[in-house]
Design a protein around this motif. Structure first.
Motif, PDB file in Angstrom:
ATOM      1  N   GLY A 278      40.150  44.847  93.526  1.00  0.00           N
ATOM      2  CA  GLY A 278      39.263  44.744  92.228  1.00  0.00           C
ATOM      3  C   GLY A 278      37.930  45.400  92.919  1.00  0.00           C
ATOM      4  O   GLY A 278      36.901  45.107  93.033  1.00  0.00           O
ATOM      5  N   ARG A 279      38.092  46.276  93.951  1.00  0.00           N
ATOM      6  CA  ARG A 279      37.179  46.724  95.121  1.00  0.00           C
ATOM      7  C   ARG A 279      37.010  48.347  94.998  1.00  0.00           C
ATOM      8  O   ARG A 279      35.908  48.782  95.573  1.00  0.00           O
ATOM      9  N   ALA A 280      37.893  48.833  94.222  1.00  0.00           N
ATOM     10  CA  ALA A 280      37.676  50.231  94.097  1.00  0.00           C
ATOM     11  C   ALA A 280      36.194  50.827  92.744  1.00  0.00           C
ATOM     12  O   ALA A 280      35.791  50.058  92.220  1.00  0.00           O
ATOM     13  N   GLU A 281      36.000  51.888  93.458  1.00  0.00           N
ATOM     14  CA  GLU A 281      34.863  52.639  92.400  1.00  0.00           C
ATOM     15  C   GLU A 281      34.845  54.077  92.560  1.00  0.00           C
ATOM     16  O   GLU A 281      35.224  54.357  93.316  1.00  0.00           O
TER      17      GLU A 281
ATOM     18  N   PRO B 119      43.449  48.994  85.796  1.00  0.00           N
ATOM     19  CA  PRO B 119      42.746  48.567  86.628  1.00  0.00           C
ATOM     20  C   PRO B 119      42.750  47.082  86.912  1.00  0.00           C
ATOM     21  O   PRO B 119      42.445  46.174  85.832  1.00  0.00           O
ATOM     22  N   LEU B 120      42.215  46.229  88.187  1.00  0.00           N
ATOM     23  CA  LEU B 120      42.337  44.952  88.142  1.00  0.00           C
ATOM     24  C   LEU B 120      40.886  44.316  87.800  1.00  0.00           C
ATOM     25  O   LEU B 120      40.598  43.412  86.834  1.00  0.00           O
ATOM     26  N   GLN B 121      39.455  45.743  87.498  1.00  0.00           N
ATOM     27  CA  GLN B 121      38.220  44.966  86.998  1.00  0.00           C
ATOM     28  C   GLN B 121      38.334  45.789  85.822  1.00  0.00           C
ATOM     29  O   GLN B 121      39.111  46.835  84.608  1.00  0.00           O
ATOM     30  N   ALA B 122      37.448  44.507  85.016  1.00  0.00           N
ATOM     31  CA  ALA B 122      37.885  45.248  83.485  1.00  0.00           C
ATOM     32  C   ALA B 122      37.284  46.247  82.813  1.00  0.00           C
ATOM     33  O   ALA B 122      37.590  47.042  82.218  1.00  0.00           O
ATOM     34  N   LYS B 123      35.731  46.610  83.944  1.00  0.00           N
ATOM     35  CA  LYS B 123      35.532  48.118  83.263  1.00  0.00           C
ATOM     36  C   LYS B 123      35.205  48.994  84.903  1.00  0.00           C
ATOM     37  O   LYS B 123      34.175  48.248  85.694  1.00  0.00           O
TER      38      LYS B 123
END
Length: 351
Positions: A104-107, A168-172
């Motif tokens: 969950g650290r991607a952007e 992705p793991l992040q919701a957004k």
């Protein structure tokens, strides 16, 4: 305020010795630099995208995935992904995969790129770069918001309800818009309610305040709350124990890189006086000792009406790996604590 580093994985001959680091060693050094940034508590590390002989960053998601396996907390993103020349489906898949690897650290920071090599390389016309970007950004956002996508455009075959995986793991998954100095780009990002990363590689920070205001005004008119309209700053920077040491160390590589780019683009030859002015109190370079760099970051934030992130571009100077890691350590252990403490307390900058 988040503080981090952006790298183009530059690999150019040493300005003094003329030696070129073997690409495999340069890449290993880069991964080590990201590890150091994570260890000293920096918030984010970005990898650019270029398709030129002096840079090794044509596949940023691959580099970031390698770094993800060796880091714990630092956020990992592109700086920038040349979306105009890419397939938004593939971009999303690559960074969704990175998000899973990194827990969950991607952007993603998307942009049109400051060089034009990617366009003919992938079969696009450079003169279409803006139309390409608008269409592909809207598709990327649509993919982020829905697993199954129905879409049709001009530059890519349509999607007819296909699923885009993995998610992705992040919701957004965070998507920033990287901009230079085009007012339309600032306004577009504000209208879409996307966070902004402003690349300032020359001049003065205050020159960009009207453009940042344009971004915020466009966002408010589109109904986005102020907390959504985040502004980040990308600037050339380097930290050493003293300001003079920082300038003397960074200048030779800067001269080599910007001299080559200047000859390519028809600019006047760069000079030491020009560099010193940019590194001085009013210039846009964050080059100096920890105290002066921290103070200048705070002044830049005030000048632009408040920024949420500042990232330093250090790799353009082709620095020795040990010199680079020491600068990263100073940024994380000396600069960042000063900036965060002042930002939290609301203290004004000095100078």
């Amino acid at each position: 305020m988040e503080i981090g580093i952006d790298s183009f994985a530059a690999n150019v001959p040493d300005p003094v010795t003329g030696r070129l680091t073997p690409p495999a060693i340069r890449m290993a050094d880069l991964i080590d630099e990201i590890e150091v940034a994570d260890r000293v508590g920096l918030d984010v590390f970005g990898i650019g995208e270029h398709h030129r002989p002096e840079f090794l960053d044509s596949a940023p998601a691959v580099i970031l995935a390698a770094a993800a396996a060796r880091t714990k907390t630092i956020r990992l993103g592109s700086a920038v992904t040349v979306l105009s020349a890419a397939d938004p489906v593939r971009v999303f898949q690559e960074f969704a995969t990175l998000d899973l690897i990194s827990q969950g650290r991607a952007e993603i920071i998307v942009g049109r790129g400051s060089f034009g090599e990617a366009y003919p390389l992938f079969g696009f016309k450079f003169e279409d770069y803006d139309e390409l970007f608008v269409e592909k950004l809207r598709l990327l956002l649509k993919i982020r918001d829905a697993t199954e996508v129905t879409w049709a455009g001009h530059f890519r075959p349509p999607l007819n309800g296909q699923g885009i995986y993995p998610r992705p793991l992040q919701a957004k998954l965070p998507i920033y818009v990287g901009v230079g100095g085009t007012p339309e780009s600032f306004a577009r990002a504000g209208t879409l309610g996307l966070p902004l990363m402003v690349a300032i590689i020359g001049g003065e920070f205050r020159r960009f305040r009207p453009l940042v205001d344009l971004y915020r005004d466009a966002g408010r008119r589109a109904g986005h709350p102020p907390e959504v309209l985040q502004v980040g700053l990308h600037a050339i920077g380097f930290v050493a124990e003293t300001a003079q040491d920082a300038r003397d160390t960074f200048f030779p590589g800067w001269l080599t890189m910007f001299g080559a780019i200047g000859r390519e683009r028809g600019w006047s030859p760069p000079s030491r006086s020009q560099f010193d002015a940019m590194a001085g109190p009013h210039g846009a370079y964050l080059v100096g000792d920890p105290e002066s760099v921290a103070a200048k970051m705070l002044r830049a934030s005030e000048t632009l009406g408040g920024v949420s992130r500042i990232t330093l571009q250090m790799s353009v100077a082709s620095l020795d790996h040990r010199v680079m890691t020491r600068s990263i350590e100073l940024l994380g252990t000396e600069v960042a604590p000063r900036v965060r403490a002042a930002a939290q307390s609301g203290e004004p900058s000095h100078g």
